[in-house]
Motif scaffolding. Structure first.
Motif, PDB file in Angstrom:
ATOM      1  N   ALA A   1       0.831  -1.207   0.000  1.00 11.22           N
ATOM      2  CA  ALA A   1       0.000   0.000   0.000  1.00 11.22           C
ATOM      3  C   ALA A   1       0.862   1.253   0.000  1.00 11.22           C
ATOM      4  O   ALA A   1       0.581   2.237  -0.704  1.00 11.22           O
ATOM      5  N   THR A   2       1.938   1.206   0.801  1.00 12.42           N
ATOM      6  CA  THR A   2       2.849   2.348   0.849  1.00 12.42           C
ATOM      7  C   THR A   2       3.505   2.570  -0.503  1.00 12.42           C
ATOM      8  O   THR A   2       3.612   3.699  -0.985  1.00 12.42           O
ATOM      9  N   SER A   3       3.936   1.488  -1.137  1.00 10.33           N
ATOM     10  CA  SER A   3       4.567   1.600  -2.451  1.00 10.33           C
ATOM     11  C   SER A   3       3.597   2.156  -3.481  1.00 10.33           C
ATOM     12  O   SER A   3       3.961   2.994  -4.317  1.00 10.33           O
ATOM     13  N   ALA A   4       2.342   1.699  -3.430  1.00  3.89           N
ATOM     14  CA  ALA A   4       1.339   2.193  -4.373  1.00  3.89           C
ATOM     15  C   ALA A   4       1.084   3.681  -4.163  1.00  3.89           C
ATOM     16  O   ALA A   4       0.950   4.448  -5.124  1.00  3.89           O
ATOM     17  N   ARG A   5       1.069   4.098  -2.888  1.00  2.04           N
ATOM     18  CA  ARG A   5       0.830   5.512  -2.600  1.00  2.04           C
ATOM     19  C   ARG A   5       1.999   6.367  -3.080  1.00  2.04           C
ATOM     20  O   ARG A   5       1.809   7.438  -3.655  1.00  2.04           O
ATOM     21  N   GLU A   6       3.219   5.881  -2.850  1.00  4.57           N
ATOM     22  CA  GLU A   6       4.393   6.618  -3.303  1.00  4.57           C
ATOM     23  C   GLU A   6       4.424   6.703  -4.830  1.00  4.57           C
ATOM     24  O   GLU A   6       4.806   7.730  -5.394  1.00  4.57           O
ATOM     25  N   ALA A   7       4.019   5.640  -5.486  1.00  9.68           N
ATOM     26  CA  ALA A   7       3.971   5.663  -6.947  1.00  9.68           C
ATOM     27  C   ALA A   7       2.939   6.677  -7.430  1.00  9.68           C
ATOM     28  O   ALA A   7       3.158   7.393  -8.419  1.00  9.68           O
ATOM     29  N   PHE A   8       1.799   6.741  -6.725  1.00 11.23           N
ATOM     30  CA  PHE A   8       0.769   7.712  -7.074  1.00 11.23           C
ATOM     31  C   PHE A   8       1.293   9.131  -6.874  1.00 11.23           C
ATOM     32  O   PHE A   8       1.081  10.017  -7.706  1.00 11.23           O
ATOM     33  N   ARG A   9       1.996   9.357  -5.760  1.00  8.74           N
ATOM     34  CA  ARG A   9       2.583  10.673  -5.525  1.00  8.74           C
ATOM     35  C   ARG A   9       3.594  11.019  -6.615  1.00  8.74           C
ATOM     36  O   ARG A   9       3.672  12.166  -7.068  1.00  8.74           O
ATOM     37  N   ALA A  10       4.382  10.032  -7.022  1.00  9.90           N
ATOM     38  CA  ALA A  10       5.385  10.270  -8.060  1.00  9.90           C
ATOM     39  C   ALA A  10       4.716  10.692  -9.366  1.00  9.90           C
ATOM     40  O   ALA A  10       5.239  11.548 -10.102  1.00  9.90           O
ATOM     41  N   ARG A  11       3.538  10.116  -9.676  1.00  6.25           N
ATOM     42  CA  ARG A  11       2.838  10.484 -10.904  1.00  6.25           C
ATOM     43  C   ARG A  11       2.303  11.910 -10.844  1.00  6.25           C
ATOM     44  O   ARG A  11       2.032  12.519 -11.885  1.00  6.25           O
ATOM     45  N   ARG A  12       2.140  12.432  -9.630  1.00  3.17           N
ATOM     46  CA  ARG A  12       1.635  13.791  -9.475  1.00  3.17           C
ATOM     47  C   ARG A  12       2.742  14.839  -9.631  1.00  3.17           C
ATOM     48  O   ARG A  12       2.449  16.030  -9.742  1.00  3.17           O
ATOM     49  N   ARG A  13       3.995  14.417  -9.588  1.00  2.00           N
ATOM     50  CA  ARG A  13       5.099  15.360  -9.755  1.00  2.00           C
ATOM     51  C   ARG A  13       5.270  15.724 -11.227  1.00  2.00           C
ATOM     52  O   ARG A  13       5.014  14.906 -12.120  1.00  2.00           O
ATOM     53  N   PRO A  14       5.708  16.936 -11.512  1.00  2.00           N
ATOM     54  CA  PRO A  14       5.933  17.315 -12.913  1.00  2.00           C
ATOM     55  C   PRO A  14       7.207  16.686 -13.458  1.00  2.00           C
ATOM     56  O   PRO A  14       8.042  16.172 -12.716  1.00  2.00           O
ATOM     57  N   ARG A  15       7.347  16.735 -14.779  1.00  2.00           N
ATOM     58  CA  ARG A  15       8.570  16.241 -15.394  1.00  2.00           C
ATOM     59  C   ARG A  15       9.755  17.121 -14.994  1.00  2.00           C
ATOM     60  O   ARG A  15       9.609  18.320 -14.759  1.00  2.00           O
ATOM     61  N   LYS A  16      10.914  16.514 -14.973  1.00  2.00           N
ATOM     62  CA  LYS A  16      12.131  17.268 -14.710  1.00  2.00           C
ATOM     63  C   LYS A  16      12.370  18.249 -15.852  1.00  2.00           C
ATOM     64  O   LYS A  16      12.304  17.874 -17.026  1.00  2.00           O
ATOM     65  N   PRO A  17      12.618  19.536 -15.554  1.00  2.00           N
ATOM     66  CA  PRO A  17      12.810  20.506 -16.635  1.00  2.00           C
ATOM     67  C   PRO A  17      14.106  20.242 -17.400  1.00  2.00           C
ATOM     68  O   PRO A  17      15.080  19.722 -16.852  1.00  2.00           O
ATOM     69  N   SER A  18      14.109  20.627 -18.643  1.00  2.00           N
ATOM     70  CA  SER A  18      15.303  20.453 -19.466  1.00  2.00           C
ATOM     71  C   SER A  18      16.371  21.453 -19.062  1.00  2.00           C
ATOM     72  O   SER A  18      16.093  22.470 -18.407  1.00  2.00           O
ATOM     73  N   ALA A  19      17.599  21.191 -19.464  1.00  2.00           N
ATOM     74  CA  ALA A  19      18.692  22.119 -19.187  1.00  2.00           C
ATOM     75  C   ALA A  19      18.420  23.471 -19.835  1.00  2.00           C
ATOM     76  O   ALA A  19      18.744  24.528 -19.270  1.00  2.00           O
ATOM     77  N   GLU A  20      17.799  23.450 -21.014  1.00  2.00           N
ATOM     78  CA  GLU A  20      17.485  24.701 -21.694  1.00  2.00           C
ATOM     79  C   GLU A  20      16.452  25.518 -20.901  1.00  2.00           C
ATOM     80  O   GLU A  20      16.569  26.749 -20.798  1.00  2.00           O
TER      81      GLU A  20
END
Length: 701
Positions: A10-29
């Motif tokens: 359950a903890t892993s599923a919740r962390e995965a859900f939280r990870a999906r809510r984070r934005p993509r890492k911005p590009s160097a540009e």
């Protein structure tokens, strides 16, 4: 084992859900673009790389608020927050010499040497206009100029969004916030661990968000209709529908948070409203009701669990949403527009353990709701018991917020000088320096303490104010303020004659300052009577211009805080009596601070030893007295650091001090007193003064 494995899954599923809510890492540009056009974080990223749980402890400042910025740095470090988060001061001056940036960098070195933590100063506000540039350094002040202030605040929001986009969680607080405890673990506990943004409140009450959430969840329908139907009486609305205050905020780096920050920037670009008004519009207009917990899995719709497909937006909100691209609209999370059972929800705060639960059991409960153009930004409004404002902390009294993380110095009526006075009076000023308590010759500054008893009729006047109806004048409160101002007026005169700094005692008020807004003379849950902040009555920002040497009631405690030893020799006394009081009675006169103020939660005792023996005859002032009489009574006390005057107003006289040596001195004194005193207390159909007697009038008494 099966239970443990299930919990881990359950903890892993919740962390995965939280990870999906984070934005993509911005590009160097993109990072390079933000560094060049908004705020340069290259050095900060190298020191504290962005990522999950990487936090920035942020404020913004200008040259005008150096003292407050210095206090913010030291209070944050003292609270322990800078161990777990990188401190960032974004400087918003645009003068080519960058004076505030240079000052900030020097101050950061001092903080590192004093307390061993690093504060990084970075240049922001690169799009500030020449108008702001022209008003930068000493002109009082572009914070008082609405257009220039809005330019500053728009740049602040852009900088905050850029820091989020870099991949950091952000704790933002204004420089007039004093931190007392580290809130970072708190922000990662309970449902706060799943919010997109947590924000402080301008509520004039202490509130319990859990109670309101429970009430709301019993009502059928989607949140928007529930919210409207729940606010069916004035008191409930005032407790649960107050504006939020953007002076204390926690932003988690999520897609929703970035969406909200972007909409906030766009709204400020389009509007002449200040940042706080724009933010309240964004998070409240789409407010789809309070919840006890947020989703921990994706929303799942079916025939019985249908989410709202059309967002009921009005005016500029509808236009703003329509301008979003199809890709942006498709990415929007509509969790807030769905029924409670359309997703699996997290454990409510009341069911959790740990430190957060301890605060919960004390009644310190945030309330949660959805907001933003999408209706699905997860918002937490922080409890005023833990994140206080100028009313719930100072009017209520600090003793009613014993576990506070921070206080935002709002609802102040004398600018930043009034804010710093409040900080000092309540032990929240971390910039104490020994030179502020010593002369140029490094000897103790000479100060004057005054004590008096409030007469029974004045106490009755104070207590009578609570029966004042809305829009009526609290005559008793104003009579009591005038009586106390006459005592302070006499004390300022004595201090001026003797060249001493007056320790201004706290005023006892029967009414909050904006009394015409209230029933029974109070704002929100303010208890009456109260030890009201000095800026309710006087104007500390005018003291220097008015040649008034004055310090706060907690002067002696703050002197020790600056590293000086406490006074151990009892301070000698001077007694004030009318002509018909016999010498023995006068010599033994020793007022005690009246119990009506000592019982308030905001009372600050003046803490220094005072001689309790009878006053010698040469130190008796017979009222009414003149400047020459004061000099005679103090002639043997020139080198004594602390002198106490007892008995002002004790024998029923309107005032005790009659005159200086010349009429010119009298006129200057009258002008100085009036220039540093509020002339009226905000009566809706006019004004009512609480000014003291003029010397010209006193001369005829």
């Amino acid at each position: 084992m099966a239970v443990a494995e299930a919990r881990t899954a359950a903890t892993s599923a919740r962390e995965a859900f939280r990870a999906r809510r984070r934005p993509r890492k911005p590009s160097a540009e993109r990072l390079a673009e933000l560094d060049a056009s908004v705020v340069d974080l290259r050095a900060f990223r190298a020191m504290r790389p962005p990522g999950v749980d990487a936090r920035v402890w942020m404020t913004v400042g200008t040259m005008e608020v150096r003292d407050a910025t210095r206090n913010w740095m030291r209070a944050s470090a003292k609270a322990g927050a800078l161990v777990d988060a990188g401190a960032l001061v974004v400087t918003l001056d645009v003068h080519s010499e960058r004076p505030f940036l240079k000052w900030c960098e020097n101050e950061a070195v001092a903080v590192r040497e004093e307390v061993g933590v690093t504060v990084t100063c970075v240049e922001g506000g690169r799009a500030l206009t020449n108008q702001t540039d022209q008003m930068r350094l000493g002109i009082d002040s572009f914070r008082e100029n609405r257009d220039s202030f809005n330019v500053l605040m728009r740049e602040k929001v852009k900088c905050l969004k850029a820091i989020l986009e870099n991949g950091y969680d952000v704790v933002f607080s204004d420089v007039d916030v004093a931190w007392m405890r580290n809130p970072l673990d708190y922000f990662n506990s309970g449902q706060l661990a799943d919010v997109d943004v947590a924000v402080s409140s301008d509520a004039r009450y202490h509130f319990d968000g859990e109670i309101f959430a429970r009430e709301e969840m019993r009502r059928p329908g989607h949140g928007l209709s529930v919210w409207a139907s729940a606010l069916d009486d004035w008191e409930r609305e005032s407790r649960y529908d107050q504006d939020v205050n953007v002076g204390i905020m926690f932003w988690r780096c999520t897609k929703n948070a970035l969406e909200l920050a972007g909409d906030w920037v766009r709204r400020m670009d389009e509007s002449k409203d200040i940042d706080q008004i724009c933010f309240n519009h964004l998070i409240r207009t789409r407010g789809v009701g309070n919840v006890r917990s947020f989703c921990v899995e994706e929303v799942s719709e079916d025939a019985t669990k249908t989410c709202l497909s059309s967002l009921s937006l009005n005016g500029w909100l509808k236009d703003a949403f329509a301008r979003k691209s199809d890709e942006e609209k498709k990415a929007i999370d509509l969790e807030g527009a769905c029924p409670q059972d359309a997703c699996k929800r997290g454990t409510a705060d009341s069911d959790l353990g740990g430190e957060f639960a301890k605060d919960y059991l004390k009644g310190y409960r945030p309330y949660y709701h959805y907001g933003g153009l999408s209706g699905s930004v997860r918002v937490a409004v922080l409890p005023t018991q833990l994140f206080g404002n100028g009313i719930t902390y100072y009017n209520f009294g600090p003793k009613l917020s014993p576990d506070a993380f921070a206080v935002h110095n709002t609802f102040v009526y004398s600018g930043f000088a009034g804010k710093m006075w409040r900080f000092r009076e309540h032990g929240l000023y971390e910039n104490e320096r020994q030179e502020d308590y010593l002369t140029d010759a490094s000897i103790d500054a000479k100060v004057l303490v005054v004590r008096w008893d409030l007469p029974k009729n004045i106490v009755a006047d104070i207590l009578s104010a609570r029966s004042t109806e809305r829009s009526e004048v609290p005559h008793g409160h104003l009579r009591a303020l005038t009586w106390q101002m006459n005592r302070v007026r006499d004390a300022i005169a004595i201090a001026r004659v003797t060249g001493r700094t007056l320790i201004i005692p706290q005023f006892t008020c029967g009414c909050s300052r904006h009394f015409h807004y209230m029933d029974n003379c109070t704002v929100g849950g303010t208890p009456l009577p109260l030890a009201c902040p000095l800026d309710h009555v006087m104007l500390p920002h005018m003291f220097a211009k008015s040649n008034i040497l004055a310090r706060e009631a907690s002067y002696f405690q703050n002197r020790i805080k600056a590293g000086l030893a406490a006074f151990t020799d009892p301070a000698p006394r001077v007694a004030v009596c009318s002509e018909n009081v016999i010498e023995k009675t006068c010599a033994e006169r020793m007022p005690k601070v009246n119990g009506i103020i000592t019982n308030t939660a905001g009372f600050v005792p003046t803490d220094t030893p005072i001689d309790s023996s009878p006053v010698s005859p040469d130190r008796i002032l017979r009222s009414p007295f003149a400047a020459a009489d004061v000099r005679n009574a103090f002639s043997s006390l020139r080198d004594v650091p602390v002198v106490v005057v007892d008995g002002l107003g004790a024998d029923g006289q309107v005032v005790d001090f009659k005159t200086f040596d010349t009429e010119d001195e009298n006129e200057r004194f009258d002008a100085d007193i009036r220039g540093s005193t509020h002339e009226a207390c905000c009566f809706v159909n006019g004004t009512r003064a609480h000014l003291p007697e003029r010397l010209a009038a006193a001369a005829t008494l």
